[in-house]
Design a protein around this motif. Sequence first.
Motif, mmCIF file in Angstrom:
data_model
loop_
_atom_site.group_PDB
_atom_site.id
_atom_site.type_symbol
_atom_site.label_atom_id
_atom_site.label_comp_id
_atom_site.label_asym_id
_atom_site.label_seq_id
_atom_site.Cartn_x
_atom_site.Cartn_y
_atom_site.Cartn_z
ATOM 1 N N THR A 1 0.820 -1.219 0.000
ATOM 2 C CA THR A 1 0.000 0.000 0.000
ATOM 3 C C THR A 1 0.852 1.265 0.000
ATOM 4 N N THR A 2 2.172 1.131 -0.211
ATOM 5 C CA THR A 2 2.979 2.298 -0.561
ATOM 6 C C THR A 2 2.497 2.799 -1.919
ATOM 7 N N PRO A 3 2.380 4.109 -2.126
ATOM 8 C CA PRO A 3 1.876 4.593 -3.422
ATOM 9 C C PRO A 3 2.779 4.195 -4.588
ATOM 10 N N ALA A 4 2.199 4.166 -5.771
ATOM 11 C CA ALA A 4 2.978 3.941 -6.990
ATOM 12 C C ALA A 4 4.091 4.980 -7.073
ATOM 13 N N THR A 5 5.234 4.565 -7.567
ATOM 14 C CA THR A 5 6.371 5.482 -7.622
ATOM 15 C C THR A 5 6.121 6.664 -8.559
ATOM 16 N N ILE A 6 5.357 6.464 -9.630
ATOM 17 C CA ILE A 6 5.079 7.579 -10.540
ATOM 18 C C ILE A 6 4.254 8.655 -9.839
ATOM 19 N N ARG A 7 3.493 8.286 -8.814
ATOM 20 C CA ARG A 7 2.742 9.282 -8.040
ATOM 21 C C ARG A 7 3.676 10.115 -7.149
ATOM 22 N N CYS A 8 4.768 9.510 -6.706
ATOM 23 C CA CYS A 8 5.704 10.188 -5.801
ATOM 24 C C CYS A 8 6.793 10.955 -6.543
ATOM 25 N N LEU A 9 6.972 10.642 -7.829
ATOM 26 C CA LEU A 9 8.106 11.180 -8.577
ATOM 27 C C LEU A 9 8.108 12.699 -8.659
ATOM 28 N N GLY A 10 7.002 13.295 -9.091
ATOM 29 C CA GLY A 10 6.964 14.736 -9.308
ATOM 30 C C GLY A 10 7.351 15.551 -8.095
ATOM 31 N N PRO A 11 6.733 15.312 -6.934
ATOM 32 C CA PRO A 11 7.110 16.074 -5.741
ATOM 33 C C PRO A 11 8.586 15.904 -5.357
ATOM 34 N N VAL A 12 9.120 14.690 -5.513
ATOM 35 C CA VAL A 12 10.532 14.466 -5.186
ATOM 36 C C VAL A 12 11.429 15.208 -6.170
ATOM 37 N N ALA A 13 11.126 15.093 -7.470
ATOM 38 C CA ALA A 13 11.934 15.772 -8.488
ATOM 39 C C ALA A 13 11.874 17.287 -8.315
ATOM 40 N N ASP A 14 10.695 17.806 -7.982
ATOM 41 C CA ASP A 14 10.568 19.248 -7.764
ATOM 42 C C ASP A 14 11.428 19.712 -6.587
#
Length: 415
Positions: free
Chosen positions: A289-302
């Motif tokens: 139930t960790t979110p999909a990595t593509i959902r987390c990518l944008g905030p981390v990259a920003d």
Amino acid sequence: MYWPWKQNPWFETVLEAQRRAKRRLPPSVYAALVAGSERGKTPADNTDAFAELEFAPHVAGHQPERDLSTTVLGIPISLPVLISPTGVQAVHPDGEVAVARAAAARGTIMGLSSFASKPVEEVVEANPNTFFQMYWTGSKESMIQRMDRAREAGAKALIATLDWSFSVGRDWASPSIPDKMDLKAMVQFAPEGIIRPKWLMEWAKHGIPDLSVPNLQPPGGEAPTFFGAYGEWMQTPPPSWEDVAWLRKEWGGPFLLKGITRVDDAKRAVDIGANAISVSNHGGNNLDTTPATIRCLGPVADAVGDQLEVLLDGGVRRGGDVAKALALGARAVMIGRAYLWGLAANGQTGVENVLDLMRMGLDSAVLGLGHSSIGELGRADLWIPQGFERTLGAPKPAPRPRRAPARTSAGITAP
């Protein structure tokens, strides 16, 4: 002569590679490739989330030539798709060496797991652009020995994988795997081998896999089995950020930290001097139930994309997925299950096939979006639904101050 019942060795999609892998591999071996932890929600979300992002293509003005190349940790690659390190690759006798050759043939980087079935020296010989991956396992002295060996073999970078927590509740398609292929195990799995005669005969020519991990072999000792290494990992106290900084310093070269999903962890990676991070949840084999990595990518990259290189690992099945990750700030992606299915379906050629499909799909996306290079991809190329992204580990914005209530002529307060 054309034999219509013979299968074309080329497959048109990664999904077809998966179908062929399922038909060719013994059920338990195939199950190990698709298994996730607990209810299996995370691996499903890793792939499904990509479909929630929609492209915004142009109708004219497309570029006749497109550049898909980039660099990762200073190494030029022909396409932004790397081989993610995966453990004992018993789907094919040539294992990681075949994968390394395929990656070299297609101009990209090989990630080699410390739990691999082939020694680092053989893999680097097959692909000089190899990154060696390590877990925090064993004593610091043993970790230094493993890093020294990888460095001497010619590994170009170290991947520190910290997104593998070994969830106890592995009840989602996870098969029983023997510690070693002794007589008892061979008798137990004989029925599976009988129903997959081609796979069995291929292994018979090369010898039965011993399921050992040669890259964890101590000087003068024997290589442990996969589960022997697993046991060492479970008995090793988990690392602190100070320990990760120590690992970074001891390696001394390009350092990629794999397993980031949170903004605060990404910032700590910057603090300890990491050169790159991979937004990853270990393909859903970590905490379910960790979110999909593509959902987390944008905030981390920003948050940190201007301070280190950001990669993405998890759920990539087609070139369009690669384009979406790049549009959200990734420099490149790492693939795991996709190339393992290619390896199972057709050995080295099957892995090359998967990489070719990624290249063609990415090129199609860059063309349709009107760009001449992958460096031009950005958020304007996507429709991102509200609530799609998950910003984990970032301070929440301060609540807006409420206005003092006003009293109307009727004596009713209104906000």
